[in-house]
Each structure stands twice: as C-alpha cells, then as structure tokens.
Write an enzyme that holds these catalytic residues in place. Structure first.
Site, PDB file in Angstrom:
ATOM      1  N   CYS A 454       0.829  -1.205   0.000  1.00  0.00           N
ATOM      2  CA  CYS A 454       0.000   0.000   0.000  1.00  0.00           C
ATOM      3  C   CYS A 454       0.861   1.252   0.000  1.00  0.00           C
ATOM      4  CB  CYS A 454      -0.952  -0.006   1.190  1.00  0.00           C
ATOM      5  SG  CYS A 454      -0.139  -0.175   2.788  1.00  0.00           S
ATOM      6  N   HIS A 868      -1.508   1.173   7.504  1.00  0.00           N
ATOM      7  CA  HIS A 868      -1.982   1.112   6.124  1.00  0.00           C
ATOM      8  C   HIS A 868      -1.905   2.512   5.516  1.00  0.00           C
ATOM      9  CE1 HIS A 868      -4.289  -0.280   2.689  1.00  0.00           C
ATOM     10  NE2 HIS A 868      -5.156   0.704   2.869  1.00  0.00           N
TER      11      HIS A 868
END
Length: 993
Positions: A454, A868
């Site tokens: 990510c 994330h």
C-alpha cells in the site's frame, strides 16, 4: 354413469366394493357416451373434488375426471370454459371460498388435461390476469405455494412484459407479508417448504425474463427499508437472496449506497432486516450480501449507520452462533462487524459476557464441525482482545476458557485487523467483483495490493494525480527502452486507459523497490517516494551523459549503459521530445524530476560580530516538517519527573491537543551547524523520555496547520552559548543567526510531516497523532535569487548587506530537519560579506507563491512499522480554470507561509472533485472528508502532501511539450496503445467466461 357413481358415493357399501365399482366406471370411459352424460359426469367430478367430504371422494373425482377427459376431449373443453374458470377464481364453488387452495389444485389438474387442446391458449390468457389479481390480494403462504406450483408447471400463465415485472414485485411483497406463528417443528418445516416453492418460482421467472430481476430487487429493498412502524417484513424474504446472481452485488450495493433519495433511516432499517435474515434456515449467501452492504456503506463513509446497526444487532448475530444450521454465516457477519468496528470496544464488549458459555457449549456438543468452528471463533476473539487491550477483569475468564486452543501469531492478528477496519477500506469481495464488472463510477483504476505494498500504491496514485507530471511522462519518447521511467510511463498509461477495475503493478514494484526493502513487509511511503524520484532523476542524468559521449565519441567508450537492474540499453532510446518550447534560463538543463519537484533552499549563517555570511544552497524534492516541540523549560522540568503515573504519561488523547507544546522531538532532527549544542542534547534527552510524558489537553486549543509547520521549519535560529558558531573571519566562536529560505520554488511542493519520533527506551519509533489543519491553498514565501544589476534596478542603492536576514522570533528554536533528495547535490559557498561588499548574486525579499492542494497520503496505524497507507487526490494543473483568483497582482509579499482566505468557491468542495485511492478501490470523496478524516479516525493522519504551484501568468494555455498543450491528455504512442489494447482484449475475454 353419473347416477350410478353418485349413488355409489353416498352408499354404505364396503370400501373395496366402492373401489371396484369406480374401476368399472373409469373403464367405461372408453365407450361412447353422450354429450349430456359427459357434462353430468364432469359436474359430478367437480363436486367430488371441490366439495368432497373426505380424501376418498376427491380421489374418485380425480380418477373419473382424468379418464373421461382423455377420451372425450371436446366435451371437456366445453365444460372447462372461460366462464367456469372465472367463476371459480372470483366466486368460489358452493360453500368453498375462492381463496381455498383446492380451487387452485383443481384448475392445475384441469390444465394438465387440457394442455393439447386449442382452447388452452384462451385459458392461459385468462389466468395471466387472474393470478396477478390473486397475488395482489396477499394470499397466505399455503395458497401462494400452490399457485407457485401451478405456475412453475405452466409458465404460460405468468403475466408478460410490464405485467410480468409487476407480478414479480407483487409476489415479492406477498412474501414480505408471510408469517408463521407456530412453534411445532413439522409446521415450521411445512412453512419453510411453502416459502421455498414461491422463491423458486421467482427464480424461474428471473432466469426466463431477466428484465424482471431489477424491479423485484428494488421491491425487496423498498420493503425492508420501510419505516412504517405498523409493518414488519417477514424474514422469508431471505429465501430470495440465494437466487440473486453474485455478480450483481457490486452494482446493486453501489446503487443503493450512492442514491441520494435513500435516507439514512431507511438504510438503517434495511441493513437491520438483512441481518435478521441470518435466522432463515435454508438461505444461502445472506452473509455475502450483508457484508457487501456493510462495506458499501463504509466506502461512502456512512459511519453513523454502521455504528448504529452494529451496536443494535451485534448481540442478535452472536446468538445465531448457537444454531448449527446458520452458524457459519453468522460467524462471517460477526467477524466483519467486530473487525471493522475498531474505533471503540463498545461493540465487542456487548458480546463479551456470552463468549465463555458459547465456548463451553462448542467444546461439549460433540458435533463434527464444532472443533474447527471453535478455532475460527477463538481467532476472532483473540484479535479483538489484542485490539482493545487493557480490560483484564473482562478478559480473564475468556482467556481461561480458550487457553488450550491454538492462538494466531501477532503478525497474523495485525494482518486480520488491518484488512477489515473502516479506516483501511479493505474490500476483498468488491475488488474481486470489480474485475468482472469493470471500473467503478469514478472512471479511475485502482492498484492491487501485492502484499503490504500500500505504501507504493498510494505514492503511484499520488504521482498519477500530479496532472502536469503525468502528462509530461506520457509525452516522453521512450520507445524501445527498459528504463524505470519507461516502466512508469507504461504504468501511467494503464492507469489511464485499462478496462480493468484494478491493475497489478508487479513489474514496476520489482524495478522501483529499494534494495533494502524486504518484499511483503510494511515500509515508509515517504522513503519510497524519495528513492523513486532520485532513481528517475539519476537515470535521466546518466542517459544525458551517455548521449553527450555518443555525440562526441572517444575511442573505447561504449555509448550503451546499464540501468539499475543491469539491463544494458542504448542511451538514445530515452530521447526527450525533440521540439521543446523556449524555456527559462537553465530549464533545459533540468531533468523532468527537477522541473516538476525540484526546489532549492538557501541556508545562511551570519556572524553577529562581523556580519560576515556563510551561505549554502541545497536542492530538495520534499520538505520534511517537524512538529514544534516543548519550550526548553517545560522539557527539562517534565522530562525529569519519572514519578507520574504510567497511564497518564503514555496515553494519548484522540482529540486535538495544543500543538505548540505537545509533540515529541522527531528522530530525524539534526544538529544545527556549529559543534555541540544544548538544543540537540535536550532533544535527545526528551526523546528518551517520550513514553513517560504526555501534555494535557487544553480546551479550545487549535491544531497546527500546514503553514504553521512550514513557518516553524523556516524560523531563524540563534546560535549562542554552547552552540556558538565558529566564524572564519573572526577566528573565534561567535553568536550567530542561522536562516533558511526557499529560493527556488518547485512546480509541485511535496511536504512530509515527521510523525514518527524515536523512543530510545523501547527502541521503537512512535507515531505523533496530532491532527494538522490542511488548507486547500497556501502561499509559500520564496526569496528568488537575482543578479546584482537586476537587484539595483529593483531595490535602488543600498548600503546594507544585500542578503536580508529576518530577525528571529525566538532564541529557543530547536533544530529543524530538511530531508534533501538524497543526492546531496549542494553548492556550498562560503561568502564572507561585509556591508559594503559586492556579490554576483543576491536574494530578494520574500514573494508569496500560491500553491493549491493536489494530493494527501494518509497513514492509518500507530507506528511506522505497521498500519496502512491510502491517498486522496484530485486533478490540478498550472492553469486550472476551476480555481478562484488568489490575487490580482502577480505576486504578493510575505515573509511567512500563510493559508489563503476562503473564496466564494473553494477548491474541491464538490463531493466528486476528490478521489479516495485505497489499493484496488477508488471512490469519490470530498475535500471535507480529507480535512475531517483524522477527527473520525485518530490513527488516520496526513503524512505526505502534494501542493501544485499556480502560475497565473501562464494563462489558460498552460504548459506545452513537443509543441502540444498540456492542459489535455497527450495521445498515447503506438507501443503503449498496442500493449493496452492487447491487455483489454484479454481482460474482456476472461471476464465473459
């Protein structure tokens, strides 16, 4: 025959005698019978079937009817007429009500006998009208099931066209009125069987007439979203879910969640009732639809609905785990609800009291699947206790109950938690279906997460949304090369033109991954960005060097070069467009990265004794902005107080706190020039105690803004006491003023917020969770360098030093850290300047350069080693006509960075101006969401920001490259277009399998 049969039925003869006589009557059907006798027999059979006192009479009626209808078809057609059928359905027969199931059974039997007769077509036409009327009257489950059985055998009786859609809608609504009040098992089984027959009929209609499916589903949602307190829809509607194609989930859920006409109250009711469907014993895929709706609501940030429904229904879902027939689906929904509800322990704590009893029951019930189910359930519970630690009184009994069961690793727990949180927007189901249904409504392409990538995906999407950079990359002539820039160009081309909902950037990941990044592990996106830009910059410089050697060849020099991956290629293959527009001085010598992201800082140290100045120029591609630390006295006093309770010192409020005295000193902070200094020593001392001190929140305090952090970065610094500066001219340590100015403003200003501070005690980097106000516009003070002759014409004759240094705001400034582009391409100039000295170049007073926000990369998590990344972005060009005017003058003058006052129409206020890029998923969002995300989710904080310079002097034509205007997307070169066309054909073939 009719009189014999009638007399026989009413006689007292034994049953076997009656059966023998009936057999003879049936055998006589083969013989010639008058029309009058046939009609009399048909009337008699109708009475026996419809008015019979027992099953024997009905059986005799059916036997005789079938025998005579087979051999006397014309007479039967005359008897079973249009008027007779209408009379049965509208008026009943004798004392039998028209809604009695025996009438439907009788008509069903007659249709089987009449199927080959011409008159059956007229009968079908009548029945198409009548069955619609019957369904509109909301028949009971038994009658509806018998009607469905008849229509399943004779699909010709089902209404067609528009009436067909209406029939399906009314049949769905009829199911919504079904209810079963009995608790007897045999009656419950019969009820479930009746509902199944009705839902099977709808499945057959949807398959035969696909246009009827969508109106039916719309009716389902209208029923379950009803807010009428007097109407509670039946959970029998769950029987329809298994017949809806899974491929429709994404389209339907997106349609529902983005429909502005659907009120939150209606959506809440609908979701609650869908969760109730988990109780329906034979329904399949209910959990799939429930989770898809939960994720769809999270994607459009309907968090109020999600919170309300979770708290309202979490205990009901948990209770379904007690019933083996619905247990697995209930666990799937329970897992998603708990794992996504990570902002508060409230939902988990509602089910905590029931966990031990369920675990004990699963251990002792002896069912073959209970053990495997218990392992799944235990993993979920351990994840939730890991997420919401600190409640030993609640968790002690649970840990005791599951102590013998296998436990997942911490890495697996973190992975599970990150996959489902609302903050992560993870949606594996939607991602899979998007690949089948094409791009989302945004028209943008997502990037598939290749395993903790990510950090790369968010940076790629951010660079892609840097419109001028993207267009410049796509305009490069790179045919035949295998450079990193070529791979980036191909990736940009796919993001712009692929038919896929999400693209897997495997080749680019392998080529661009820093060698010290371990595949499959979380990394720092700002570190990746800096490495990527450096690689692209050095690559272009290398190619230019080889081109120069090729133009002026020397013996024994090879004009090919090897890129970072060891691929040898011709330097001429990475040709830039041959016809470039006239550029500013030195612009042609700049690489693309320098043109788009390159800026320069001037660091000056002025001796306060002799006024001599030492100046150094540093190139940068991003500015790393530290948070303002505590005042020195507060730091010394508080860092030396270890007696404070640990829970008061180490916990961080999720709300905003006074930014001016909150943040620990970032680990990246460097020493100012000039030997040992007390400030740096103090920073190190405070860093070692960051886990034992946390300032209290002061009500009414405002969070820092991006301009605040920039101004803190640029503040002058006094070098005195133990941190004195060694002046070459004075040949001694002297008090001095250290000043930094931006002297060359980049097209894209990249700002990295230094959110990770080093805790020397625990040897980890901790995250600074301070919210930062992000303005849509800011004005950056830039001190442009000009020649002395030009300066004279601007400022007139001056007797003071031409290098103007702002006076410091504080003598207690701590060091700020600039993370340069990694190349240390510095021009160090030691300029000893007296007031009367002359220099070739000087710095003007600050001019404010306007920047507009383009993208924001967010980090969700508590540390740099986990969490994330996702990003917000919008298209912004140098001459974006949608932007309001900032100033009528070409430039304003200010020595500090400021945010621009709100205009009549702020940038990106529309709900569709901004995009949220979260790996495979791309959705519309708004600037308000960008500003408020940290308030909603305290662990989700802005990390890297892209601002685009707005040059009002360029006018509406913007930039050009190779003679082409860059305010439009450039046409793709043939090589790129061929690759995309080939992949699109492959994708379309696979998606239609």
């Amino acid at each position: 025959m009719d009189k014999i049969l009638e007399a026989l039925i009413g006689s007292s003869h034994p049953l076997h005698v009656k059966r023998a006589i009936v057999k003879k009557v049936v055998e006589a059907a083969e013989k010639a019978v008058s029309e009058v006798q046939c009609q009399a027999l048909y009337q008699l059979t109708a009475r026996l079937i419809l008015l019979g006192e027992d099953s024997f009479q009905r059986q005799v009626g059916y036997q005789v009817l079938e025998a005579y209808a087979r051999y006397h078809r014309a007479e039967f057609e005359q008897f079973f007429s249009r008027d007779f059928i209408l009379s049965l359905l509208q008026n009943g027969y004798g004392h039998v009500d028209r809604k009695d199931v025996i009438i439907i059974d009788y008509i069903h039997c007659c249709l089987r006998l009449l199927i080959s007769c011409p008159s059956v077509l007229e009968i079908f036409s009548i029945l198409r009208v009548e069955v619609l009327r019957i369904v509109c009257e909301r028949p009971e489950p038994q009658l509806c099931a018998r009607l469905s059985t008849m229509l399943s055998d004779f699909m010709q009786c089902i209404p067609k066209d528009k009436s067909g859609g209406l029939f399906c809608q009314q049949l769905v609504r009829t199911i919504g009125y079904f209810h079963c009040s009995t608790s007897q098992e045999n009656e419950l089984r019969e009820y479930v069987s009746q509902v199944t027959k009705v839902s099977t009929l709808l499945q057959n209609i949807w398959k035969a007439e696909p246009p009827t499916l969508l109106p039916s589903l719309q009716e389902v949602f209208a029923i379950i979203s009803s807010t009428d307190p007097s109407f509670e829809p039946s959970i029998a509607l769950a029987s329809l879910v298994q017949h809806i194609p899974l491929q429709m989930i994404t389209v339907l859920i997106r349609s529902l969640t983005t429909d502005q006409n659907v009120k939150d109250a209606s959506m809440t009711r609908a979701l609650c009732r869908m969760i109730d469907w988990l109780s329906w014993p034979l329904a399949q895929h209910v959990e799939t639809w429930v989770i898809a709706l939960l994720k769809g609501l999270a994607a459009v940030q309907k968090f109020t609905i999600l919170i309300d429904v979770t708290l309202l229904k979490i205990e009901l879902v948990f209770n379904r785990l007690w019933y083996p027939i619905v247990r697995q689906g209930a666990l799937t929904v329970l897992s998603h609800m708990l794992l996504s509800f990570q902002h508060s322990p409230e939902a988990f704590h509602l089910v905590v009291p029931h966990i031990v009893h369920l675990v004990q029951s699963l251990k002792s019930d002896g069912l073959p699947n209970s053990k495997a189910f218990l392992v799944q359930f235990t993993e979920l519970i351990l994840c939730m206790m890991y997420q919401f630690s600190g409640f030993p009184d609640l968790y002690e009994s649970i840990l005791e109950a599951i102590k013998e069961l296998p436990k997942p690793s911490e890495e697996k727990i973190k992975l599970i938690l990150n996959q489902s949180a609302w903050t992560s927007q993870s949606n594996s189901l939607a991602s899979g279906l998007l690949r089948l249904t094409g791009k989302s409504e945004t028209g943008k392409t997502g990037l598939i997460n290749l395993g903790n990538t990510c950090y790369m995906n968010s940076i790629i999407q951010t660079l892609f949304m840097a419109t001028d950079f993207r267009r410049s990359v796509l305009s490069l002539n790179l045919n035949g090369s295998y450079t990193l820039m070529k791979r980036l160009q191909l990736l940009f081309a796919f993001l712009a033109h692929t038919q896929r909902a999400a693209y897997a950037p495997r080749n680019f990941f392998e080529a661009s991954r820093p060698p010290w990044f371990t595949p499959g592990t979380q990394q720092d996106c700002s570190e990746y960005l800096r490495f990527l830009l450096d690689r692209l910059d050095e690559e272009e410089k290398t190619i230019r060097a080889f081109k120069m050697e090729k133009t002026n060849p020397n013996p024994g020099v090879n004009s090919s070069y090897s890129d970072t991956n060891g691929v040898v290629q011709d330097a001429s293959s990475m040709d830039r467009p041959s016809a470039e527009p006239p550029a500013e001085k030195g612009d042609k010598e700049k690489t693309l990265i320098e043109k788009m992201f390159g800026g320069k800082l001037s660091t000056s140290i002025r001796c306060m004794e002799c006024n001599s100045i030492s100046q150094k120029l540093e190139p940068f591609t991003d500015l790393s902005l530290a948070f303002r630390p505590l005042a020195k006295t507060q730091q010394l006093e508080l860092s030396c107080s270890p007696s404070a309770p640990e829970n008061e010192c180490s916990s961080r409020s999720s709300g905003s706190t006074p930014w001016s005295d909150k943040s620990p000193i970032p680990v990246e902070a460097e020493e100012p020039a000039g030997g040992n200094n007390e400030s740096t020593a103090l920073q190190k001392h405070v860093a070692t105690n960051v886990n034992t001190f946390e300032p209290e929140k002061q009500d009414g305090s405002l969070p820092p803004s991006v301009p605040d952090l920039i101004n803190y970065f640029l503040e002058p610094e006094i070098l005195d006491e133990d941190n004195k500066y060694y002046c070459e001219k004075c040949a001694s340590l002297q008090n001095a003023v250290k000043t930094m100015h931006v002297v060359d403003d980049p097209e894209y200003l990249i700002l990295t917020l230094l959110r990770f501070s080093y805790d020397a005690k625990s040897h980890v980097r901790r995250k600074i969770l301070d919210n930062v106000a992000i303005p849509p516009y800011l004005q950056l003070p830039v001190h442009h360098r000009i020649a002395k002759s030009a300066a004279s014409s601007v400022s007139g004759s001056r007797s003071s030093s031409p290098l103007q240094v702002d006076s410091p705001e504080s003598e207690e400034n701590l060091a700020k850290k600039l993370k340069p582009s990694g190349k240390e391409e510095e021009v160090e100039v030691e300029v000893e300047v007296e007031e009367e000295d002359e220099v070739e170049e000087m710095t003007m007073g600050a001019q404010s350069v306007t920047y507009v926000l383009s993208s924001v990369v967010m980090h969700s998590g508590m540390s740099s080693e986990s969490g994330h990344y996702y990003s917000y972005g919008r298209n912004v060009t140098s001459s974006d006509s949608s932007l309001p005017p900032i100033s009528s003058s070409p430039a304003t003058t200010s020595s500090t960075c400021t945010s621009v006052a709100k205009q009549d129409r702020d940038v990106g206020q529309s709900a569709r101006d901004w995009f949220l890029f979260n790996d495979s998923r791309v959705t519309f969002t708004s600037f308000q969401s960008v500003q408020n995300v940290t308030c909603r989710f305290p662990k989700d904080t802005a990390y890297v920001l892209f601002y685009k310079k707005q040059d009002l002097r360029k006018g509406v034509n913007g930039s050009t490259i190779n003679g082409m205007r860059l305010n439009a997307e450039p046409p793709l070169q043939k090589e790129l277009m061929d690759a995309i066309t080939k992949d699109n054909k492959l994708y379309l073939q696979v998606s239609h399998l």
